[in-house]
Design an enzyme around this catalytic site. Structure first.
Site, PDB file in Angstrom:
ATOM      1  N   GLU A 163       5.418  -3.857 -32.443  1.00  0.00           N
ATOM      2  CA  GLU A 163       4.358  -4.042 -33.441  1.00  0.00           C
ATOM      3  C   GLU A 163       3.013  -3.688 -32.797  1.00  0.00           C
ATOM      4  O   GLU A 163       1.966  -4.044 -33.309  1.00  0.00           O
ATOM      5  CB  GLU A 163       4.382  -5.441 -34.052  1.00  0.00           C
ATOM      6  CG  GLU A 163       4.359  -6.581 -33.085  1.00  0.00           C
ATOM      7  CD  GLU A 163       4.408  -7.919 -33.800  1.00  0.00           C
ATOM      8  OE1 GLU A 163       3.580  -8.135 -34.681  1.00  0.00           O
ATOM      9  OE2 GLU A 163       5.282  -8.735 -33.460  1.00  0.00           O
ATOM     10  N   CYS A 222       7.693  -9.478 -34.949  1.00  0.00           N
ATOM     11  CA  CYS A 222       8.515  -9.767 -33.761  1.00  0.00           C
ATOM     12  C   CYS A 222      10.002  -9.619 -34.037  1.00  0.00           C
ATOM     13  O   CYS A 222      10.809  -9.537 -33.109  1.00  0.00           O
ATOM     14  CB  CYS A 222       8.215 -11.171 -33.254  1.00  0.00           C
ATOM     15  SG  CYS A 222       6.471 -11.412 -32.918  1.00  0.00           S
ATOM     16  N   HIS A 249      12.934 -17.189 -30.575  1.00  0.00           N
ATOM     17  CA  HIS A 249      11.710 -16.403 -30.440  1.00  0.00           C
ATOM     18  C   HIS A 249      10.617 -17.342 -29.911  1.00  0.00           C
ATOM     19  O   HIS A 249      10.512 -18.487 -30.355  1.00  0.00           O
ATOM     20  CB  HIS A 249      11.330 -15.832 -31.817  1.00  0.00           C
ATOM     21  CG  HIS A 249       9.977 -15.208 -31.835  1.00  0.00           C
ATOM     22  ND1 HIS A 249       9.603 -14.255 -30.926  1.00  0.00           N
ATOM     23  CD2 HIS A 249       8.905 -15.411 -32.641  1.00  0.00           C
ATOM     24  CE1 HIS A 249       8.355 -13.901 -31.171  1.00  0.00           C
ATOM     25  NE2 HIS A 249       7.912 -14.589 -32.202  1.00  0.00           N
TER      26      HIS A 249
HETATM   27  N1  COA Z   1      -3.163 -32.572 -24.490  1.00  0.00           N
HETATM   28  C1  COA Z   1      -1.937 -32.327 -25.007  1.00  0.00           C
HETATM   29  N2  COA Z   1      -1.737 -31.711 -26.198  1.00  0.00           N
HETATM   30  C2  COA Z   1      -2.819 -31.293 -26.895  1.00  0.00           C
HETATM   31  C3  COA Z   1      -4.114 -31.512 -26.424  1.00  0.00           C
HETATM   32  C4  COA Z   1      -4.276 -32.176 -25.165  1.00  0.00           C
HETATM   33  N3  COA Z   1      -5.480 -32.411 -24.621  1.00  0.00           N
HETATM   34  N4  COA Z   1      -4.985 -31.005 -27.321  1.00  0.00           N
HETATM   35  C5  COA Z   1      -4.233 -30.491 -28.346  1.00  0.00           C
HETATM   36  N5  COA Z   1      -2.918 -30.665 -28.078  1.00  0.00           N
HETATM   37  C6  COA Z   1      -1.778 -30.235 -28.879  1.00  0.00           C
HETATM   38  C7  COA Z   1      -1.925 -30.471 -30.366  1.00  0.00           C
HETATM   39  O1  COA Z   1      -1.616 -31.819 -30.716  1.00  0.00           O
HETATM   40  C8  COA Z   1      -0.917 -29.465 -30.903  1.00  0.00           C
HETATM   41  O2  COA Z   1       0.391 -29.979 -30.739  1.00  0.00           O
HETATM   42  P1  COA Z   1       1.333 -30.236 -32.033  1.00  0.00           P
HETATM   43  O3  COA Z   1       1.437 -28.910 -32.746  1.00  0.00           O
HETATM   44  O4  COA Z   1       2.622 -30.635 -31.418  1.00  0.00           O
HETATM   45  O5  COA Z   1       0.667 -31.271 -32.840  1.00  0.00           O
HETATM   46  C9  COA Z   1      -1.037 -28.303 -29.925  1.00  0.00           C
HETATM   47  O6  COA Z   1      -1.678 -28.810 -28.770  1.00  0.00           O
HETATM   48  C10 COA Z   1      -1.845 -27.139 -30.455  1.00  0.00           C
HETATM   49  O7  COA Z   1      -3.033 -27.640 -30.923  1.00  0.00           O
HETATM   50  P2  COA Z   1      -3.676 -27.137 -32.297  1.00  0.00           P
HETATM   51  O8  COA Z   1      -4.971 -27.801 -32.521  1.00  0.00           O
HETATM   52  O9  COA Z   1      -2.650 -27.197 -33.383  1.00  0.00           O
HETATM   53  O10 COA Z   1      -3.910 -25.607 -31.888  1.00  0.00           O
HETATM   54  P3  COA Z   1      -4.698 -24.491 -32.606  1.00  0.00           P
HETATM   55  O11 COA Z   1      -5.043 -24.817 -34.016  1.00  0.00           O
HETATM   56  O12 COA Z   1      -5.832 -24.138 -31.713  1.00  0.00           O
HETATM   57  O13 COA Z   1      -3.665 -23.244 -32.667  1.00  0.00           O
HETATM   58  C11 COA Z   1      -1.665 -21.973 -32.868  1.00  0.00           C
HETATM   59  C12 COA Z   1      -2.313 -23.238 -32.268  1.00  0.00           C
HETATM   60  C13 COA Z   1      -0.268 -21.844 -32.326  1.00  0.00           C
HETATM   61  C14 COA Z   1      -1.623 -22.085 -34.390  1.00  0.00           C
HETATM   62  C15 COA Z   1      -2.513 -20.740 -32.457  1.00  0.00           C
HETATM   63  O14 COA Z   1      -2.456 -20.576 -31.071  1.00  0.00           O
HETATM   64  C16 COA Z   1      -2.103 -19.454 -33.139  1.00  0.00           C
HETATM   65  O15 COA Z   1      -2.532 -19.169 -34.247  1.00  0.00           O
HETATM   66  N6  COA Z   1      -1.287 -18.611 -32.453  1.00  0.00           N
HETATM   67  C17 COA Z   1      -0.849 -17.327 -32.986  1.00  0.00           C
HETATM   68  C18 COA Z   1       0.205 -17.445 -34.071  1.00  0.00           C
HETATM   69  C19 COA Z   1       1.533 -17.907 -33.573  1.00  0.00           C
HETATM   70  O16 COA Z   1       1.846 -17.789 -32.411  1.00  0.00           O
HETATM   71  N7  COA Z   1       2.370 -18.418 -34.499  1.00  0.00           N
HETATM   72  C20 COA Z   1       3.706 -18.887 -34.162  1.00  0.00           C
HETATM   73  C21 COA Z   1       4.767 -18.454 -35.098  1.00  0.00           C
HETATM   74  S1  COA Z   1       5.046 -16.703 -35.044  1.00  0.00           S
END
Ligand code: COA
Length: 393
Positions: free
Chosen positions: A84, A116, A238
């Site tokens: 991709e 993916c 994945h």
């Molecule tokens: N200590 C431990 N854990 C912590 C923390 C800390 N100090 N601060 C935050 N976290 C945890 C949150 O609780 C969350 O865990 P949970 O999902 O189990 O509740 C995790 O870290 C991620 O935090 P969050 O605020 O949800 O992250 P984010 O909004 O910044 O984004 C993604 C996370 C994955 C959505 C983002 O990285 C993204 O968009 N990635 C690309 C898309 C992707 O990979 N999608 C997956 C499917 S293909």
């Protein structure tokens, strides 16, 4: 009617990653946040990042050249390149590899796309071709550069990597079952319009769709006559970031009341935390992590869950072939990982910006990578790739 009487699957495979590596501790420090959001929340520590003279073509070619050095090109009549991080809207990335890898003239070459999931689409096509003519082998290359916009939630989940597989009859490593569970929905969780170099992402929707599609695929897999959950020894998901796979697996373990839940998935989770997302290659990087984890996996059944945003998903199973351990080259890949050059935060930002070349026509890239192939630049609109000489390599 009998399906799949000839055993087909993975005869041999190789992985590759890029020149640079970036530590998420630097990103967390700059953002002024607790690094455990990345280390614990996402289970990510570092990600691979390409030099300016690397792209999905060069990383894929690096994996494939190491593979073909062992297997040769005999019997290969198809190359499927899954990505991709496409470098052209029409011309398959595989056609560049046709020259770089000195592949035979009598070969069909094309590219697959469905985020993916495209890697698994390529693998399933390859299996079908081999089942139709077991004398033929298919070279499948999955290669991607996961590059998100800076200062977005996706930034810590970048990465780069490739997997190259030889798919054939009577495989040495993995025999793949013809039974699959599949699912598709028209979802806008992650997509990259033609005029953009980075994707648009609805992170929460992508997590939700990933989980939902896993359940749907599993149910379909069972309806198609697939194995019971308790008959599967290991799971490989994945891994857009490591915690995503863990989340899906934990839910599955609870639903099916499985014992030793974490032992079934942890061996597949050793590489993604230090490579990051490798999109099409990601599940196959997880599979390599499992196979590299032990020499005592012969006969074990592995459940494989592939997800591609947009969204298509598939669950299927495979059995590890006795003697598989003789065909693994874990130390070579681990050496590649150790050889990556670390980036400071400032270097990371400069390199991220420099990779933004949308709108540029002709340019020359600096010579940076130590990999076997490099992307030299664009001349009169044509991408220039070079094999590095033995003295340079
Ligand atoms: N200590 C431990 N854990 C912590 C923390 C800390 N100090 N601060 C935050 N976290 C945890 C949150 O609780 C969350 O865990 P949970 O999902 O189990 O509740 C995790 O870290 C991620 O935090 P969050 O605020 O949800 O992250 P984010 O909004 O910044 O984004 C993604 C996370 C994955 C959505 C983002 O990285 C993204 O968009 N990635 C690309 C898309 C992707 O990979 N999608 C997956 C499917 S293909």
């Amino acid at each position: 009617m009998d399906i799949g009487t000839t055993p087909v699957g993975i005869v041999d495979f190789e992985l590759a990653t890029s020149h640079f590596v970036f530590d998420l501790a630097h990103l967390a420090a700059q953002q002024g946040i607790d690094v455990n959001k990345y280390h614990v929340g996402l289970r990510q520590e570092r990600f691979s990042m390409p030099a300016l003279d690397e792209d999905a073509v060069t990383v894929g070619a690096a994996a494939a050249s190491r593979l073909l050095a062992r297997t040769g090109t005999e019997q290969i009549r198809t190359l499927i390149f899954a990505t991709e991080s496409s470098v052209d809207q029409s011309k398959s990335a595989g056609t560049f590899l046709h020259t770089l890898l000195q592949l035979p003239q009598h070969i069909r070459v094309f590219e697959t796309k469905q985020a993916c999931y495209a890697g698994t689409a390529a693998l399933q096509l390859a299996l079908a071709l081999v089942a139709r003519n077991p004398r033929e082998r298919v070279l499948v290359i999955m290669s991607d550069i996961a590059r998100y916009e800076r200062n977005t939630a996706g930034e810590p989940t970048q990465g780069a990597g490739a997997a190259a597989l030889i798919v054939g009859a009577n495989p040495n490593i993995l025999e793949i079952s013809p039974i699959s569970g599949v699912w598709t929905g028209n979802v806008h969780d992650f997509w990259r319009p033609n005029d953009r170099s980075t994707p648009l992402v609805n992170g929460a929707l992508s997590l939700e769709t990933y989980l939902r599609s896993f359940t749907a695929c599993w149910n379909d897999y069972r309806e198609q006559g697939g194995a019971e959950a308790s008959d599967i020894d290991y799971f490989v998901h994945h891994q857009p970031f490591t915690k995503m796979a863990v989340k899906a697996h934990e839910r599955f373990v609870r639903t099916h009341k499985l014992e030793n839940g974490s032992e079934m998935i942890e061996p597949s989770l050793r590489y993604t935390p230090i490579i990051g997302n490798s999109y099409t290659a990601s599940m196959y990087v997880g599979l390599a992590s499992l196979l590299h984890s032990s020499n005592a996996l012969a006969g074990k059944r592995v459940g494989l869950f592939s997800y591609g945003s947009g969204a298509t998903a598939e669950f299927f199973t495979a059995q590890i072939v006795p003697g598989y351990e003789k065909f693994l080259h874990a130390a070579d890949f681990q050496q590649q990982l150790h050889s990556r050059v670390p980036l400071t935060f400032e270097e990371y930002v400069a390199l991220h910006d420099a990779h933004e070349r949308t709108g540029l026509t002709d340019y020359e890239n600096p010579q940076v990578t130590c990999a076997p192939f490099r992307f030299a630049g664009v001349r009169e609109g044509v991408r220039q790739y070079e094999a590095r000489t033995n003295e340079e390599a």
